[in-house]
Design a protein around this motif. Structure first.
Motif, PDB file in Angstrom:
ATOM      1  N   GLY A   1       0.827  -1.202  -0.163  1.00  0.00           N
ATOM      2  CA  GLY A   1       0.027  -0.047  -0.033  1.00  0.00           C
ATOM      3  C   GLY A   1       0.730   1.199  -0.013  1.00  0.00           C
ATOM      4  N   TYR A   2       2.029   1.333  -0.767  1.00  0.00           N
ATOM      5  CA  TYR A   2       2.921   2.305  -0.756  1.00  0.00           C
ATOM      6  C   TYR A   2       2.277   3.617  -1.258  1.00  0.00           C
ATOM      7  N   ASN A   3       2.297   4.701  -0.530  1.00  0.00           N
ATOM      8  CA  ASN A   3       1.808   6.141  -1.164  1.00  0.00           C
ATOM      9  C   ASN A   3       0.565   6.305  -2.213  1.00  0.00           C
TER      10      ASN A   3
ATOM     11  N   TRP B   1      -5.315   8.262   0.674  1.00  0.00           N
ATOM     12  CA  TRP B   1      -4.217   7.734   1.442  1.00  0.00           C
ATOM     13  C   TRP B   1      -4.829   7.232   2.776  1.00  0.00           C
ATOM     14  N   SER B   2      -5.800   8.375   3.149  1.00  0.00           N
ATOM     15  CA  SER B   2      -6.131   8.172   4.655  1.00  0.00           C
ATOM     16  C   SER B   2      -7.336   6.844   4.944  1.00  0.00           C
ATOM     17  N   THR B   3      -7.424   6.252   3.708  1.00  0.00           N
ATOM     18  CA  THR B   3      -8.361   4.983   3.973  1.00  0.00           C
ATOM     19  C   THR B   3      -7.255   3.859   4.380  1.00  0.00           C
TER      20      THR B   3
ATOM     21  N   LEU C   1      -6.458  14.733  10.313  1.00  0.00           N
ATOM     22  CA  LEU C   1      -6.367  13.439   9.736  1.00  0.00           C
ATOM     23  C   LEU C   1      -7.312  12.442   9.842  1.00  0.00           C
ATOM     24  N   HIS C   2      -7.909  11.390   8.914  1.00  0.00           N
ATOM     25  CA  HIS C   2      -8.576  10.665   9.380  1.00  0.00           C
ATOM     26  C   HIS C   2      -7.721   9.568  10.063  1.00  0.00           C
ATOM     27  N   LEU C   3      -8.364   8.942  11.428  1.00  0.00           N
ATOM     28  CA  LEU C   3      -7.686   8.049  12.131  1.00  0.00           C
ATOM     29  C   LEU C   3      -7.823   6.757  11.492  1.00  0.00           C
ATOM     30  N   PRO C   4      -6.434   5.894  11.814  1.00  0.00           N
ATOM     31  CA  PRO C   4      -6.567   4.437  11.333  1.00  0.00           C
ATOM     32  C   PRO C   4      -7.472   3.852  11.972  1.00  0.00           C
TER      33      PRO C   4
END
Length: 535
Positions: free
Chosen positions: A257-259, A264-266, A407-410
């Motif tokens: 899942g690089y860059n 990206w926030s998903t 940012l969206h959180l993990p």
């Protein structure tokens, strides 16, 4: 003068091996020289803290009583752990007296206790405005002092911005002034890999921000040894399996899942996205090479090694061809194997593993009883860690840590981090701007920035690492850490962002947040003391 004699008979029946006496002398002699230099080369005139045009210092031609003798007595024998102790292995208690006749006496069980006493001693003196020398306005002085917590940590992110080795040494000096005893270096993250690994040279060659902006083997050893001589143990963290996307610049086959852009926030908490693959033999071969190179180099200087483990995003493993799932039932045994593998190497190197709280509290991994678990989300995290029988390091993000508010959180979601419930809370870098631009002009209120608002030193004082811990488990709370992340901080603004907030945290950890009467220190006399400290 300095004397040593055997420790009292009530010490441990199985003491650690004694440190060579010459090494103990070297620690103290270096501290004495630093104290001399602080007194006579690096002092200040405290005019700001007195009434306008007042006679706040003795007259330059007044009669003087000089310091006649300084007697330093160590009445215990240092164990080998003195240079790289586990929390609680070193007695830092000291006494300090200054008589009106000019006699100074310092006593301590350990050489580290003497270091702490000398830091206090230098802070009792001021430079005279006439350059006629230094003076102590408080004699006679009688101090009996010891820390409330044995683990008093400062976490410094050197991955998201580069800090020259000289700046880290400067920070160690300031930590020692504040009686911190541990510097936690968050060395690598998604944004850069500024650490030379000779067995894996592409990591720093490709992962540093530019050629030369990484720490060589010699520089890392110098940083750790510099801390050792000041009673500040330097602990290294290599965060994984998340926060590792930079590895893809050197070894792309190891990262999933690089860059991913723009979504990206998903898949991650910050760009660039990317995590180590969880079921890859190539990853394990990489880790074998990494640990065999790095761990033997840091072990001489540190009892701990931090393997990270925070903010693991489950979605990214749907893209991992070795996993193809984001189900916890699939990921948990893979994470267990991953952590067991890494901790096996840490133990084999003679160190104690550390992890972030999610490995224990969210993923419910089985961790060895030696593993120290670091909390950062809230007070309840500390209580949960100790309820499982593990040693805990505190650091509630509402007081001493920061949240990436834009940012969206993990995954997994954490209700305590949702907007509207004390969300924009305390890392030292909070309230200094936005690191990631909002996705649209209307997505974030214009008055909110990166984990805003800024929390001042009074807020830091109000945090008690034992607040949620039952009395029968407080012995498992080793202490706490205050954190500085570097998305918005670099050497140009580091000191004014970090201090005096970190100094307030240091006092909480050394003396406790409350005075003997149970009153919050910051509401009484801390303001004046912190102003003086700033000078």
């Amino acid at each position: 003068t300095r004397t040593q004699k055997p420790p009292p008979s009530n010490h441990s029946a199985s003491p650690l091996p004694a440190l060579d006496t010459a090494a103990s002398y070297a620690l103290v002699e270096a501290a004495v020289q630093r104290a001399h230099d602080r007194l006579f080369k690096d002092n200040f005139v405290p005019w700001k803290f007195h009434a306008r045009h007042s006679d706040f210092e003795p007259a330059a031609n007044a009669s003087r009583t000089y310091i006649r003798t300084v007697t330093i007595q160590q009445h215990g024998i240092d164990s080998a752990a003195i240079l790289k102790p586990l929390a609680g292995e070193v007695n830092e208690r000291y006494t300090l007296s200054i008589t009106t006749a000019g006699d100074v006496a310092i006593t301590a069980v350990s050489s580290i206790g003497i270091l702490r006493a000398l830091e206090t001693f230098t802070q009792l003196f001021y430079q005279h405005s006439s350059n006629a020398g230094v003076y102590c306005p408080r004699a006679p002085v009688n101090i009996i002092d010891a820390p409330k917590f044995s683990y008093r940590g400062f976490k410094m992110d050197v991955a998201r911005n580069y800090y020259p080795p000289s700046f880290i040494l400067h920070t160690i000096d300031v930590l020692a002034w504040n009686k911190f005893n541990l510097l936690h270096l968050h060395v690598t993250d998604s944004q850069s890999w500024p650490l030379d690994i000779p067995a894996l040279p592409l990591l720093s060659q490709k992962g540093a921000y530019r050629t030369g902006l990484f720490y060589t083997r010699q520089q890392l050893a110098e940083i750790q040894e510099y801390g050792m001589y000041r009673g500040v143990e330097v602990v290294i963290e290599i965060d994984m399996p998340g926060h590792t996307s930079v590895i893809a610049l050197a070894y792309p086959d190891l990262i999933t899942g690089y860059n991913i852009q723009p979504d990206w926030s998903t898949y991650d908490v910050e760009p660039p996205s990317g995590s180590l693959k969880l079921n890859s033999s190539a990853v394990y071969a990489f880790l074998d090479t990494l640990w065999k190179d790095l761990l033997p180099r840091v072990e001489p200087y540190s009892a701990y090694f931090h393997t990270g483990g925070d903010e693991v995003n489950t979605n990214i493993y749907k893209l991992d061809e070795t996993v193809r799932s984001n189900a916890s039932a699939v990921l948990r045994p893979l994470l267990q194997e991953f952590v067991d593998f890494n901790h096996g190497y840490v133990r084999a190197a003679g160190m104690t593993p550390m992890v972030w709280e999610e490995m224990l509290l969210h993923w419910n991994l089985t961790l060895g009883q030696d593993v120290v678990v670091q909390a950062w989300l809230n007070d309840d995290s500390v209580a949960q860690i100790v309820s499982k029988g593990h040693k805990a390091i505190g650091g509630n993000y509402n007081y001493w840590v920061r949240l990436i508010s834009l940012l969206h959180l993990p995954l997994p979601p954490c209700p305590c981090m949702q907007r509207g419930a004390e969300t924009y809370a305390k890392y030292l870098d909070c309230g200094h701007g936005s690191w990631v631009d909002p996705s649209s002009p209307s997505s974030t209120p214009e008055f909110l920035d990166y984990c805003s608002p800024l929390k001042n030193w009074r807020r830091v004082y109000s945090y008690d690492p034992l607040a949620s811990v039952p009395p029968n488990a407080t012995h498992l709370v080793l202490g706490a850490e205050v954190h500085i992340w570097s998305e918005l901080v670099d050497p140009t603004n580091f000191d004014p962002v970090v201090w005096p907030g970190a100094a307030a945290a240091a006092e909480v950890l050394w003396s406790g947040a409350k005075d003997a009467a149970g009153r919050n220190r910051s509401l009484l006399d801390a303001g004046g003391r912190l102003g003086e400290w700033r000078e």
